[in-house]
Scaffold this motif. Sequence first.
Motif, short mmCIF file in Angstrom:
data_model
loop_
_atom_site.label_atom_id
_atom_site.label_comp_id
_atom_site.label_asym_id
_atom_site.label_seq_id
_atom_site.Cartn_x
_atom_site.Cartn_y
_atom_site.Cartn_z
N PHE A 102 0.84 -1.09 0.46
CA PHE A 102 -0.25 0.06 -0.13
C PHE A 102 0.89 1.49 -0.06
O PHE A 102 0.32 2.31 -0.33
CB PHE A 102 -1.50 -0.41 1.18
N LEU A 103 1.95 1.39 0.16
CA LEU A 103 2.78 1.89 0.22
C LEU A 103 3.59 2.35 -0.68
O LEU A 103 4.27 3.41 -2.14
CB LEU A 103 3.50 2.73 1.50
N THR A 104 4.69 1.51 -1.24
CA THR A 104 6.28 1.29 -2.05
C THR A 104 5.88 0.71 -3.14
O THR A 104 5.76 1.87 -4.24
CB THR A 104 7.23 0.27 -1.55
N LEU A 105 5.21 -0.36 -3.11
CA LEU A 105 4.27 0.06 -4.77
C LEU A 105 3.92 0.63 -5.43
O LEU A 105 4.07 1.01 -6.71
CB LEU A 105 3.65 -1.76 -5.18
N PRO A 106 2.72 0.99 -5.12
CA PRO A 106 1.56 2.80 -5.52
C PRO A 106 2.57 3.58 -6.19
O PRO A 106 2.48 4.45 -7.22
CB PRO A 106 0.76 3.65 -4.67
N ASN A 107 3.91 3.93 -5.09
CA ASN A 107 4.81 5.47 -5.21
C ASN A 107 6.08 4.66 -6.82
O ASN A 107 6.31 5.46 -7.31
CB ASN A 107 5.70 5.56 -3.71
N ILE A 108 5.94 3.27 -6.68
CA ILE A 108 6.72 2.51 -8.02
C ILE A 108 6.21 2.69 -8.49
O ILE A 108 6.55 3.51 -10.31
CB ILE A 108 7.01 1.46 -7.32
N PHE A 109 4.83 2.44 -9.07
CA PHE A 109 3.11 2.29 -10.19
C PHE A 109 3.56 3.92 -10.87
O PHE A 109 3.44 4.45 -11.84
CB PHE A 109 2.32 2.49 -10.11
#
Length: 460
Positions: free
Chosen positions: A291-298
């Motif tokens: 919910f934090l790391t991957l949305p930032n990557i996308f």
Amino acid sequence: MEREKLGSRLGFILLSAGCAIGIGNVWKFPYITGQYGGGAFVVFYIFFLVILGLPVMTMEFSVGRASQKSPVRAYYVLEKKGSKWHLHGYVALIGNYFLMMFYTTVAGWMLHYFYMTATGKFENASTEKVESLFNEMLARPSVMLFWMVIVVAAGILICSVGLQKGLERVTKGMMILLLLIMVVLAINSLLLKGGAEGLSFYLKPDLDRMKEIGIGTTIVAAMNQSFFTLSLGIGAMAIFGSYIGKDRALFGEAVNVAVLDTFVAIVSGLIIFPACFSFGVDAGSGPSLIFLTLPNIFNHMPLGRLWGSLFFIFMSFAAFSTVLAVFENIISCGMDMTGCSRKKSSIINFFILLVASVPCVLGYNVLSPFAPFGKGSTIMDLEDFIVSNILLPIGSLVYLLFCVTRYGWGFDRFMEEANTGKGLKIKRWMKPYFTWILPVIILALFLFGLNDKFHWFKIF
């Protein structure tokens, strides 16, 4: 009433795999694989999956198929007169309810994040904004209640339609899409600049990293992950055993389910690690990764809105497949216990599951002062602990002892049922291992799980 049957072997395998495949495959397996030595850890994991997970899964399938009953009634058919094994059937049913008390909420999180990603809520958002959106979701019970109700209503509706027309048809389509989406996401991640470095960290055997963590610690982590990934001990697999015929040996079917579960776990890492290394961020574990790391990557990836939407559709399918499988178990138990119809059991359990899921939702806001394990812990942590650390290992031990000891069903009857049909079979030379060694390992895992929470003693 004649017991319903699944329409195909593929349906049985995908339903069972769908139950095993869950959010833990994605937010835990890749992280601990990278942390504990990459490919070397995977070797340990697969070894323990074979010697721990497969035997107990075969036993659950066997109890279900031999009894042709739901877990709450299966022991009544197979146990000796005057014995009390059937009490575990009620505990298993309680375990299914406890699992859904928090899993419906987490499945709702996945749907909410798919909605936010697809509608562009994360576009051009800063790291702080992404974190604030997650915290805002947790702080608003109305949002989580909305998505939780959607999950419960959709799950109950699908199960109420019928075993073949509802549950099997939907799960087959959903699982095939899940696997296809995962392959597409993995290919995209591997093609990112710097993705090869992430792949190397993830799967290249690194004995030095393993030694740094500790060989003993690594072995225990591999045992835990291989055992708990299959959701054994609360009858979640036994129910599908009760819906199949005698044409396939059950050890071979357990292997097929475990292979699918492992495939999803490993490919999840192929999605996550190359992307994290490509954008120079830490692949943390747990909810922060999803919910934090991957949305930032996308958010910084070309076509990130598309890839993020596909990822959260995949996560929604992974969570919802487990919800459907456990709902089916609960509904079937209700039918067996009361003799009511599928639709009536579905309606009653719709309201029970709605009410039971509310404390988890409120645990992050209205009931947040209640911290069962100290500051920062939530009601979900308590519910998860009860299921993962108590009901799953103890339930697995009960299934095991029931199948191998003369006080229960007995090894000969178990082996006869498990080996009926074509495919891989249980061998008689396995009996000493099943009877004397495997119970000790499962009991040790139970104690390790308690120690992880309460820190009674230092293991390694």
